[in-house]
Write a protein that holds these residues in place. Structure first.
Motif, PDB file in Angstrom:
ATOM      1  N   GLY A   1     -20.775   4.828  80.513  1.00  0.00           N
ATOM      2  CA  GLY A   1     -19.330   4.709  80.623  1.00  0.00           C
ATOM      3  C   GLY A   1     -18.738   3.714  79.641  1.00  0.00           C
ATOM      4  N   GLU A   2     -17.412   3.580  79.696  1.00  0.00           N
ATOM      5  CA  GLU A   2     -16.744   2.626  78.803  1.00  0.00           C
ATOM      6  C   GLU A   2     -16.792   1.223  79.401  1.00  0.00           C
ATOM      7  OE1 GLU A   2     -12.378   3.223  78.618  1.00  0.00           O
ATOM      8  OE2 GLU A   2     -12.686   4.771  80.142  1.00  0.00           O
ATOM      9  N   ASN A   3     -16.633   0.237  78.544  1.00  0.00           N
ATOM     10  CA  ASN A   3     -16.679  -1.159  78.974  1.00  0.00           C
ATOM     11  C   ASN A   3     -15.644  -1.397  80.076  1.00  0.00           C
ATOM     12  OD1 ASN A   3     -16.243  -4.064  79.123  1.00  0.00           O
ATOM     13  ND2 ASN A   3     -17.416  -4.189  77.215  1.00  0.00           N
ATOM     14  N   TYR A   4     -16.102  -1.911  81.189  1.00  0.00           N
ATOM     15  CA  TYR A   4     -15.242  -2.055  82.368  1.00  0.00           C
ATOM     16  C   TYR A   4     -14.036  -2.949  82.129  1.00  0.00           C
ATOM     17  CZ  TYR A   4     -16.799  -6.838  83.361  1.00  0.00           C
ATOM     18  OH  TYR A   4     -17.026  -8.184  83.297  1.00  0.00           O
ATOM     19  N   SER A   5     -14.168  -3.907  81.227  1.00  0.00           N
ATOM     20  CA  SER A   5     -13.099  -4.889  81.046  1.00  0.00           C
ATOM     21  C   SER A   5     -11.850  -4.298  80.397  1.00  0.00           C
ATOM     22  CB  SER A   5     -13.598  -6.068  80.203  1.00  0.00           C
ATOM     23  OG  SER A   5     -13.980  -5.625  78.908  1.00  0.00           O
ATOM     24  N   GLY A   6     -11.990  -3.104  79.798  1.00  0.00           N
ATOM     25  CA  GLY A   6     -10.830  -2.499  79.147  1.00  0.00           C
ATOM     26  C   GLY A   6     -10.179  -1.397  79.956  1.00  0.00           C
ATOM     27  N   VAL A   7     -10.588  -1.253  81.229  1.00  0.00           N
ATOM     28  CA  VAL A   7     -10.079  -0.164  82.074  1.00  0.00           C
ATOM     29  C   VAL A   7      -9.136  -0.730  83.134  1.00  0.00           C
ATOM     30  CG1 VAL A   7     -10.701   1.684  83.676  1.00  0.00           C
ATOM     31  CG2 VAL A   7     -12.172   1.182  81.701  1.00  0.00           C
ATOM     32  N   ASP A   8      -7.984  -0.106  83.280  1.00  0.00           N
ATOM     33  CA  ASP A   8      -7.014  -0.517  84.301  1.00  0.00           C
ATOM     34  C   ASP A   8      -7.520  -0.070  85.672  1.00  0.00           C
ATOM     35  OD1 ASP A   8      -4.867  -1.059  85.918  1.00  0.00           O
ATOM     36  OD2 ASP A   8      -3.374  -0.070  84.663  1.00  0.00           O
ATOM     37  N   MET A   9      -7.817  -1.043  86.532  1.00  0.00           N
ATOM     38  CA  MET A   9      -8.350  -0.732  87.863  1.00  0.00           C
ATOM     39  C   MET A   9      -7.390  -1.160  88.964  1.00  0.00           C
ATOM     40  SD  MET A   9     -12.358  -1.773  87.216  1.00  0.00           S
ATOM     41  CE  MET A   9     -12.934  -1.122  88.782  1.00  0.00           C
ATOM     42  N   ARG A  10      -6.114  -1.260  88.609  1.00  0.00           N
ATOM     43  CA  ARG A  10      -5.119  -1.549  89.631  1.00  0.00           C
ATOM     44  C   ARG A  10      -4.743  -0.257  90.351  1.00  0.00           C
ATOM     45  NH1 ARG A  10      -1.082  -4.531  85.570  1.00  0.00           N
ATOM     46  NH2 ARG A  10      -1.894  -2.778  84.336  1.00  0.00           N
ATOM     47  N   GLY A  11      -4.091  -0.390  91.490  1.00  0.00           N
ATOM     48  CA  GLY A  11      -3.744   0.782  92.276  1.00  0.00           C
ATOM     49  C   GLY A  11      -4.869   1.136  93.233  1.00  0.00           C
ATOM     50  N   PRO A  12      -4.785   2.322  93.855  1.00  0.00           N
ATOM     51  CA  PRO A  12      -5.808   2.753  94.821  1.00  0.00           C
ATOM     52  C   PRO A  12      -7.158   2.968  94.131  1.00  0.00           C
ATOM     53  CG  PRO A  12      -3.789   4.048  95.032  1.00  0.00           C
ATOM     54  CD  PRO A  12      -3.670   3.290  93.761  1.00  0.00           C
ATOM     55  N   VAL A  13      -8.198   2.343  94.636  1.00  0.00           N
ATOM     56  CA  VAL A  13      -9.505   2.366  93.978  1.00  0.00           C
ATOM     57  C   VAL A  13     -10.606   2.830  94.929  1.00  0.00           C
ATOM     58  CG1 VAL A  13     -11.330   0.923  92.975  1.00  0.00           C
ATOM     59  CG2 VAL A  13      -8.946   0.552  92.311  1.00  0.00           C
ATOM     60  N   GLY A  14     -11.415   3.783  94.455  1.00  0.00           N
ATOM     61  CA  GLY A  14     -12.679   4.136  95.085  1.00  0.00           C
ATOM     62  C   GLY A  14     -13.760   3.841  94.066  1.00  0.00           C
ATOM     63  N   LEU A  15     -14.600   2.841  94.336  1.00  0.00           N
ATOM     64  CA  LEU A  15     -15.617   2.410  93.381  1.00  0.00           C
ATOM     65  C   LEU A  15     -16.977   2.951  93.813  1.00  0.00           C
ATOM     66  CD1 LEU A  15     -16.401   0.600  90.940  1.00  0.00           C
ATOM     67  CD2 LEU A  15     -16.740  -1.266  92.588  1.00  0.00           C
ATOM     68  N   VAL A  16     -17.569   3.794  92.971  1.00  0.00           N
ATOM     69  CA  VAL A  16     -18.857   4.415  93.295  1.00  0.00           C
ATOM     70  C   VAL A  16     -19.992   3.579  92.709  1.00  0.00           C
ATOM     71  CG1 VAL A  16     -20.269   6.496  93.177  1.00  0.00           C
ATOM     72  CG2 VAL A  16     -17.772   6.687  93.221  1.00  0.00           C
ATOM     73  N   VAL A  17     -20.924   3.186  93.569  1.00  0.00           N
ATOM     74  CA  VAL A  17     -22.103   2.436  93.148  1.00  0.00           C
ATOM     75  C   VAL A  17     -23.308   3.359  93.275  1.00  0.00           C
ATOM     76  CG1 VAL A  17     -23.523   0.403  93.544  1.00  0.00           C
ATOM     77  CG2 VAL A  17     -21.060   0.307  94.000  1.00  0.00           C
TER      78      VAL A  17
ATOM     79  N   CYS B   1     -15.919  11.614  89.256  1.00  0.00           N
ATOM     80  CA  CYS B   1     -15.249  10.357  88.905  1.00  0.00           C
ATOM     81  C   CYS B   1     -14.126  10.575  87.888  1.00  0.00           C
ATOM     82  CB  CYS B   1     -16.267   9.366  88.334  1.00  0.00           C
ATOM     83  SG  CYS B   1     -17.485   8.810  89.544  1.00  0.00           S
ATOM     84  N   ASP B   2     -13.063   9.816  88.062  1.00  0.00           N
ATOM     85  CA  ASP B   2     -11.969   9.839  87.086  1.00  0.00           C
ATOM     86  C   ASP B   2     -12.297   8.962  85.886  1.00  0.00           C
ATOM     87  OD1 ASP B   2      -9.989  11.412  88.650  1.00  0.00           O
ATOM     88  OD2 ASP B   2     -10.147   9.727  90.037  1.00  0.00           O
ATOM     89  N   PHE B   3     -13.065   7.902  86.123  1.00  0.00           N
ATOM     90  CA  PHE B   3     -13.470   6.978  85.062  1.00  0.00           C
ATOM     91  C   PHE B   3     -14.940   6.607  85.268  1.00  0.00           C
ATOM     92  CE2 PHE B   3      -9.004   6.219  86.034  1.00  0.00           C
ATOM     93  CZ  PHE B   3      -8.391   6.278  84.789  1.00  0.00           C
ATOM     94  N   LEU B   4     -15.641   6.405  84.168  1.00  0.00           N
ATOM     95  CA  LEU B   4     -17.002   5.880  84.218  1.00  0.00           C
ATOM     96  C   LEU B   4     -17.003   4.515  83.542  1.00  0.00           C
ATOM     97  CD1 LEU B   4     -19.172   9.024  83.330  1.00  0.00           C
ATOM     98  CD2 LEU B   4     -18.764   8.007  85.589  1.00  0.00           C
ATOM     99  N   LEU B   5     -17.512   3.525  84.241  1.00  0.00           N
ATOM    100  CA  LEU B   5     -17.484   2.150  83.764  1.00  0.00           C
ATOM    101  C   LEU B   5     -18.899   1.642  83.504  1.00  0.00           C
ATOM    102  CD1 LEU B   5     -15.041   0.709  86.472  1.00  0.00           C
ATOM    103  CD2 LEU B   5     -14.441   1.849  84.328  1.00  0.00           C
ATOM    104  N   SER B   6     -19.020   0.788  82.498  1.00  0.00           N
ATOM    105  CA  SER B   6     -20.324   0.183  82.212  1.00  0.00           C
ATOM    106  C   SER B   6     -20.153  -1.314  81.997  1.00  0.00           C
ATOM    107  CB  SER B   6     -20.946   0.826  80.967  1.00  0.00           C
ATOM    108  OG  SER B   6     -20.199   0.510  79.807  1.00  0.00           O
ATOM    109  N   LEU B   7     -21.262  -2.018  82.110  1.00  0.00           N
ATOM    110  CA  LEU B   7     -21.297  -3.454  81.843  1.00  0.00           C
ATOM    111  C   LEU B   7     -21.963  -3.683  80.492  1.00  0.00           C
ATOM    112  CD1 LEU B   7     -22.539  -4.689  85.331  1.00  0.00           C
ATOM    113  CD2 LEU B   7     -20.231  -4.955  84.411  1.00  0.00           C
ATOM    114  N   PRO B   8     -21.443  -4.600  79.683  1.00  0.00           N
ATOM    115  CA  PRO B   8     -22.111  -4.907  78.410  1.00  0.00           C
ATOM    116  C   PRO B   8     -23.450  -5.581  78.688  1.00  0.00           C
ATOM    117  CG  PRO B   8     -20.313  -6.460  78.811  1.00  0.00           C
ATOM    118  CD  PRO B   8     -20.215  -5.406  79.880  1.00  0.00           C
ATOM    119  N   MET B   9     -24.508  -5.091  78.058  1.00  0.00           N
ATOM    120  CA  MET B   9     -25.846  -5.621  78.265  1.00  0.00           C
ATOM    121  C   MET B   9     -26.365  -6.159  76.940  1.00  0.00           C
ATOM    122  SD  MET B   9     -26.197  -4.927  81.506  1.00  0.00           S
ATOM    123  CE  MET B   9     -27.931  -5.191  81.792  1.00  0.00           C
ATOM    124  N   ALA B  10     -26.527  -7.486  76.855  1.00  0.00           N
ATOM    125  CA  ALA B  10     -26.927  -8.113  75.594  1.00  0.00           C
ATOM    126  C   ALA B  10     -28.423  -8.418  75.528  1.00  0.00           C
ATOM    127  CB  ALA B  10     -26.137  -9.410  75.389  1.00  0.00           C
TER     128      ALA B  10
END
Length: 257
Positions: free
Chosen positions: A192-208, A223-232
């Motif tokens: 997914g895209e870097n989570y920090s650049g995605v607007d997550m305000r409003g009604p949220v269902g977060l799939v783990v 899913c409407d959006f796929l999020l990822s964490l930067p891994m260094a």
């Protein structure tokens, strides 16, 4: 020969886990509508096992087939007659109950959706973080998921007593229902895209996703959006509960703006 202290310890362990051992006790528990989380059976067992399976189907209680050695281990040496039921520690709620909690608070729904989180320690940790982050509830599937057992309660540090958990037969269908009610579904996935650049305000269902395989294909498609964490570092993934906590608090951060 086992000593008395070992026998006492095993008895205490069995009581702590709320095990129901033996055919008649399990049958009576089912007939009495006792809250049962899952039933373990030896597939080679005969006789009244068929009645147990029938009653479990009628109540939509998951049944897992295991070897006799597994049942022996779970029973800590006590007689089990090829069947063990585990009583749940708390009642599950409906998804609508979680949505009502958000509505009563005048808040946009914030729901954590656990896709096959099988480790009870991870589920407990997710519940603990979700409660602290102000989530309104958790949704888990009936199959291939940890449930509200003693390990979950202990790991959650009491949060499982406060945060409602809904258990559904069809997780993708439950997600579809949430989307119809205006809730955006955010999946956690390495592609997914870097989570920090995605607007997550409003009604949220977060799939783990699950510990070993992440989200299932169908859930990912929902899913409407796929999020990822930067891994260094050299490790390319995080523990499911750790990753969930990061995403949850990103929702908290954005809602506080």
């Amino acid at each position: 020969m086992r000593d008395k202290n070992e026998k006492t310890k095993n008895t205490e362990n069995a009581a702590e886990e709320e095990l129901i051992l033996g055919r008649n006790p399990v049958i009576e528990a089912l007939k009495a509508d006792k809250l049962i989380d899952i039933i373990f059976v030896n597939p080679d067992a005969k006789g009244s096992i068929s009645l147990i399976l029938k009653l479990a189907r009628e109540r939509d209680i998951p049944v897992k087939q295991v070897r006799e050695q597994k049942l022996d281990f779970m029973a800590h040496g006590a007689a089990h007659q090829g069947v063990i039921a585990i009583g749940a520690c708390a009642e599950y709620v409906e998804v609508d109950d979680i949505l009502k909690i958000a509505a009563d608070k005048g808040e946009d729904p914030f729901i954590i959706i656990c896709d096959e989180i099988e480790d009870p320690h991870n589920l407990g940790a997710i519940i603990r973080t979700a409660e602290a982050a102000g989530a309104h509830g958790i949704i888990i599937p009936k199959r291939r998921s940890a449930s509200l057992n003693h390990t979950v309660f202990k790991t959650s540090a009491g949060a499982a007593s406060w945060l409602p958990v809904a258990r559904v037969a069809n997780l993708p269908a439950a997600v579809d229902d949430l989307k119809k009610q205006g809730i955006w579904i955010y999946g956690t996935d390495g592609a997914g895209e870097n989570y920090s650049g995605v607007d997550m305000r409003g009604p949220v269902g977060l799939v783990v996703g699950s510990e070993g395989f992440g989200m299932g294909r169908l859930m990912k498609e929902k899913c409407d959006f796929l999020l990822s964490l930067p891994m260094a570092g050299k490790i390319t993934s995080l523990n499911a509960s750790v990753a969930a906590g990061i995403f949850m608090y990103e929702v908290v951060r954005q809602r506080a703006k």
